[in-house]
Design a protein around this motif. Structure first.
Motif, PDB file in Angstrom:
ATOM      1  N   VAL A 243       3.761  15.354   0.938  1.00 27.08           N
ATOM      2  CA  VAL A 243       4.442  14.146   1.401  1.00 27.08           C
ATOM      3  C   VAL A 243       4.416  13.127   0.276  1.00 27.08           C
ATOM      4  O   VAL A 243       3.381  12.948  -0.388  1.00 27.08           O
ATOM      5  N   PRO A 244       5.529  12.423   0.006  1.00 29.49           N
ATOM      6  CA  PRO A 244       5.553  11.416  -1.063  1.00 29.49           C
ATOM      7  C   PRO A 244       4.452  10.371  -0.900  1.00 29.49           C
ATOM      8  O   PRO A 244       4.154   9.949   0.229  1.00 29.49           O
ATOM      9  N   ILE A 245       3.860   9.972  -2.019  1.00 30.69           N
ATOM     10  CA  ILE A 245       2.744   9.027  -1.984  1.00 30.69           C
ATOM     11  C   ILE A 245       3.147   7.700  -1.355  1.00 30.69           C
ATOM     12  O   ILE A 245       2.371   7.096  -0.600  1.00 30.69           O
ATOM     13  N   HIS A 246       4.384   7.223  -1.624  1.00 34.11           N
ATOM     14  CA  HIS A 246       4.776   5.910  -1.091  1.00 34.11           C
ATOM     15  C   HIS A 246       4.844   5.917   0.435  1.00 34.11           C
ATOM     16  O   HIS A 246       4.636   4.875   1.074  1.00 34.11           O
ATOM     17  N   VAL A 247       5.100   7.079   1.036  1.00 39.51           N
ATOM     18  CA  VAL A 247       5.123   7.177   2.501  1.00 39.51           C
ATOM     19  C   VAL A 247       3.706   7.025   3.048  1.00 39.51           C
ATOM     20  O   VAL A 247       3.458   6.234   3.969  1.00 39.51           O
ATOM     21  N   LEU A 248       2.767   7.770   2.477  1.00 42.05           N
ATOM     22  CA  LEU A 248       1.378   7.693   2.925  1.00 42.05           C
ATOM     23  C   LEU A 248       0.780   6.313   2.642  1.00 42.05           C
ATOM     24  O   LEU A 248       0.025   5.777   3.455  1.00 42.05           O
ATOM     25  N   ARG A 249       1.135   5.736   1.473  1.00 35.66           N
ATOM     26  CA  ARG A 249       0.614   4.409   1.124  1.00 35.66           C
ATOM     27  C   ARG A 249       1.067   3.361   2.142  1.00 35.66           C
ATOM     28  O   ARG A 249       0.286   2.487   2.542  1.00 35.66           O
ATOM     29  N   GLY A 250       2.332   3.455   2.580  1.00 27.73           N
ATOM     30  CA  GLY A 250       2.833   2.520   3.583  1.00 27.73           C
ATOM     31  C   GLY A 250       2.057   2.616   4.881  1.00 27.73           C
ATOM     32  O   GLY A 250       1.690   1.591   5.485  1.00 27.73           O
ATOM     33  N   LEU A 251       1.775   3.847   5.317  1.00 24.43           N
ATOM     34  CA  LEU A 251       0.993   4.047   6.541  1.00 24.43           C
ATOM     35  C   LEU A 251      -0.433   3.518   6.390  1.00 24.43           C
ATOM     36  O   LEU A 251      -0.973   2.880   7.298  1.00 24.43           O
ATOM     37  N   ILE A 298     -15.031  -1.195   5.818  1.00 26.46           N
ATOM     38  CA  ILE A 298     -14.964  -2.126   4.685  1.00 26.46           C
ATOM     39  C   ILE A 298     -14.450  -1.442   3.413  1.00 26.46           C
ATOM     40  O   ILE A 298     -13.512  -1.936   2.766  1.00 26.46           O
ATOM     41  N   ILE A 299     -15.032  -0.310   3.036  1.00 29.27           N
ATOM     42  CA  ILE A 299     -14.577   0.404   1.836  1.00 29.27           C
ATOM     43  C   ILE A 299     -13.131   0.883   1.991  1.00 29.27           C
ATOM     44  O   ILE A 299     -12.313   0.723   1.066  1.00 29.27           O
ATOM     45  N   PRO A 300     -12.739   1.464   3.155  1.00 32.85           N
ATOM     46  CA  PRO A 300     -11.334   1.852   3.325  1.00 32.85           C
ATOM     47  C   PRO A 300     -10.353   0.686   3.234  1.00 32.85           C
ATOM     48  O   PRO A 300      -9.235   0.865   2.732  1.00 32.85           O
ATOM     49  N   ILE A 301     -10.742  -0.505   3.689  1.00 33.54           N
ATOM     50  CA  ILE A 301      -9.869  -1.682   3.553  1.00 33.54           C
ATOM     51  C   ILE A 301      -9.621  -1.967   2.073  1.00 33.54           C
ATOM     52  O   ILE A 301      -8.488  -2.240   1.651  1.00 33.54           O
ATOM     53  N   PHE A 302     -10.691  -1.885   1.281  1.00 30.18           N
ATOM     54  CA  PHE A 302     -10.555  -2.091  -0.169  1.00 30.18           C
ATOM     55  C   PHE A 302      -9.610  -1.055  -0.773  1.00 30.18           C
ATOM     56  O   PHE A 302      -8.739  -1.385  -1.589  1.00 30.18           O
ATOM     57  N   ILE A 303      -9.759   0.204  -0.366  1.00 30.17           N
ATOM     58  CA  ILE A 303      -8.892   1.272  -0.890  1.00 30.17           C
ATOM     59  C   ILE A 303      -7.437   1.014  -0.507  1.00 30.17           C
ATOM     60  O   ILE A 303      -6.523   1.176  -1.329  1.00 30.17           O
ATOM     61  N   ALA A 304      -7.208   0.604   0.752  1.00 27.94           N
ATOM     62  CA  ALA A 304      -5.845   0.417   1.260  1.00 27.94           C
ATOM     63  C   ALA A 304      -5.066  -0.627   0.474  1.00 27.94           C
ATOM     64  O   ALA A 304      -3.863  -0.474   0.244  1.00 27.94           O
ATOM     65  N   PHE A 305      -5.740  -1.686   0.034  1.00 27.95           N
ATOM     66  CA  PHE A 305      -5.041  -2.790  -0.620  1.00 27.95           C
ATOM     67  C   PHE A 305      -5.315  -2.861  -2.121  1.00 27.95           C
ATOM     68  O   PHE A 305      -5.055  -3.886  -2.758  1.00 27.95           O
ATOM     69  N   SER A 306      -5.843  -1.770  -2.655  1.00 24.58           N
ATOM     70  CA  SER A 306      -6.069  -1.712  -4.103  1.00 24.58           C
ATOM     71  C   SER A 306      -5.185  -0.618  -4.712  1.00 24.58           C
ATOM     72  O   SER A 306      -4.447   0.069  -4.009  1.00 24.58           O
TER      73      SER A 306
END
Length: 388
Positions: A243-251, A298-306
Motif C-alpha cells: 500500500v502506498p506510504i502516503h495512504v498509510l501516513r494519512g490514516l 505517547i511514543i506512537p503520537i510522536f511517530i505519527a506527527f514526525s
C-alpha cells in the motif's frame, strides 16, 4: 432449489487456490491443536480445560479473545466511516483488507465467546430471553448483529467470483449495510468498557473511570489504522502488494489526532479524580500503567506527527506499538487492575493458550485463503478503472 444447486455447483467447480508454505503448515498444526482443545472443552466443560475459578471467572478467553479481539477488529467500522461516509477516496486501497480483517476478527471473537459459555448448548437463549437491563445482553446482540452485517457486506466481494448473478443485489444493499455497520460497533465497543463501571471498588483507580466506555470506544477507533499498518505490512510481504506510504501516513495521522484527545482526556480524568499521584507510586499497577501509556500512546503520537511516518518501518513500528499498547491496556483492566480486589490466583491453562493461539492461526489462514481467491489487494486499481 435449482438456484441453490447451481450456486453450490459453481462453488465446487471454482478453481480455488491456496499456496502451501512452511509458515502455513505451522499455522495449520496450531489451528488443528486449537480445534482439538475446543472439542475437548465442549465435551468436558470449563473445569478440566481451564484454570478459571470462583474468584477469577473471566480469564484469557474473555480478556484476550473477546475484549481485546473486538477492539483489534475495529478497523472495519473506522475505515468504512472514512472511505464510504467521508468519501476519502485515497483510502480505497485499504478498504477491503480492513473489512476482511474486521470480519475475521469478529468471527473469532464469537468463537472465543462461545468457548467461555459454561453451558454452551444454551448459547441461543439471549436471542429469546430479553435481559434488556444487562450490559452483556446489549454486547451480545450488538456483536451478533454486527458480525451478520459484516458477512452481508462481504457478499459484494464474494459475488464478484461466485454467485455473480447476486452481485448487484449486494452492491445495492451495501450503502445501507455500511451505515448500520458503523452504528453497531460504537455501541458495543463502549459497552465493553461500561461492564467495569460497576466495579468502582474493585478495579484499580488508574483504570477505573467514569469515562471508561469512552476510552474503550476511542482506543478501538485509533487502533484500526495501527492494525492496518501491521496487516498491510505482513500482507505486502506475503502477496507482493504494498500500500502506498502516503495512504498509510494519512490514516496514522488521523489515528494520532484521536490519540492526542485520548491522552488529554486520560490525564484530565486522573487529575480530576485526584489519583494522578498513583502513576508514580512505584508499585506494579503504577509501573504497568505508565508503560502502557508511554509505549502505546505517547511514543506512537510522536511517530505519527514526525518524519518517521514517512517511512514504512516507522509506520509498522507505529502499528506494533499501538496494537501492543491496546492489548496491554485490556489485559491490565481484566487482570492487573482486578488482582488486588479479587485475590486468589489465575494463570491460563495450556488448553486456554492452545485455543487462543489456534483461533489466531485460523484467522490468518482464512485471510490468506480469501486474499488469494478474491479481489482484496487489487481493489484500489479496480476502483480507479471502474471510475475511469
Amino acid at each position: 432449489m435449482s438456484e441453490n444447486k447451481g450456486l453450490l455447483t459453481e462453488i465446487m467447480e471454482y478453481k480455488w487456490k491456496f499456496t502451501m508454505t512452511t509458515t502455513r503448515k505451522v499455522l495449520l498444526m496450531l489451528a488443528g491443536l486449537g480445534i482439538a482443545c475446543m472439542i475437548f472443552r465442549l465435551a468436558t466443560g470449563l473445569g478440566l480445560a481451564t484454570n478459571l475459578n470462583d474468584k477469577w471467572p473471566w480469564g484469557l478467553w474473555i480478556g484476550f479473545d473477546v475484549l481485546t479481539g473486538v477492539a483489534l477488529a475495529g478497523g472495519g467500522y473506522g475505515t468504512a466511516l472514512i472511505v464510504h461516509v467521508l468519501h476519502r477516496g485515497k483510502y480505497h486501497a485499504i478498504a477491503r483488507s480492513a473489512m476482511l480483517t474486521s470480519l475475521l476478527g469478529y468471527l473469532l471473537v464469537m468463537a472465543g465467546l462461545f468457548m467461555d459459555i459454561g453451558q454452551w448448548f444454551n448459547f441461543w437463549r439471549p436471542f429469546v430471553s430479553w435481559g434488556h437491563t444487562s450490559v452483556l445482553f446489549e454486547v451480545f446482540w450488538c456483536v451478533s448483529c454486527y458480525t451478520t452485517v459484516q458477512v452481508l457486506e462481504f457478499g459484494e466481494v464474494i459475488t464478484e467470483k461466485v454467485g455473480t448473478k447476486y452481485h448487484n443485489v449486494f452492491k445495492k444493499a451495501l450503502p445501507v449495510l455500511m451505515i448500520v455497520g458503523i452504528i453497531f460497533p460504537t455501541l458495543h465497543q463502549s459497552s465493553l468498557g461500561a461492564l467495569y463501571l460497576i466495579m468502582v471498588d474493585k478495579l484499580y483507580p488508574l483504570w477505573w473511570s467514569p469515562f471508561l466506555g469512552l476510552f474503550f470506544l476511542m482506543s478501538s477507533f485509533f487502533v484500526g489504522p495501527a492494525m492496518i499498518c501491521v496487516e498491510t505490512g505482513l500482507a505486502g510481504r506475503a502477496f507482493k502488494h504494498e500500500v502506498p506510504i502516503h495512504v498509510l501516513r494519512g490514516l496514522v495521522r488521523i489515528a494520532g489526532c484521536f490519540m492526542v484527545l485520548y491522552l488529554a482526556l486520560k490525564l484530565y480524568d486522573l487529575a480530576n479524580r485526584g489519583v494522578f499521584n498513583l502513576v508514580f507510586k512505584g508499585n506494579l499497577e503504577g509501573n504497568l500503567f505508565l508503560l502502557e501509556l508511554l509505549l502505546g500512546v505517547i511514543i506512537p503520537i510522536f511517530i505519527a506527527f514526525s518524519g518517521m511516518s514517512n517511512t514504512r518501518k516507522g509506520l509498522i513500528t507505529f502499528g506494533v506499538l499501538v496494537s501492543g499498547g491496546l492489548i496491554f491496556n485490556r489485559m491490565n483492566v481484566v487482570f492487573t487492575g482486578m488482582s488486588a480486589a479479587l485475590g486468589g490466583w489465575y494463570f491460563p491453562s495450556v488448553m486456554e493458550w492452545a485455543v487462543s493461539i489456534g483461533l489466531v492461526a485460523i484467522g490468518v489462514l482464512a485471510y490468506c485463503f480469501i486474499a488469494e481467491n478474491f479481489n482484496i489487494m487489487g481493489h484500489d486499481e479496480h476502483h480507479h478503472n471502474a471510475a475511469a
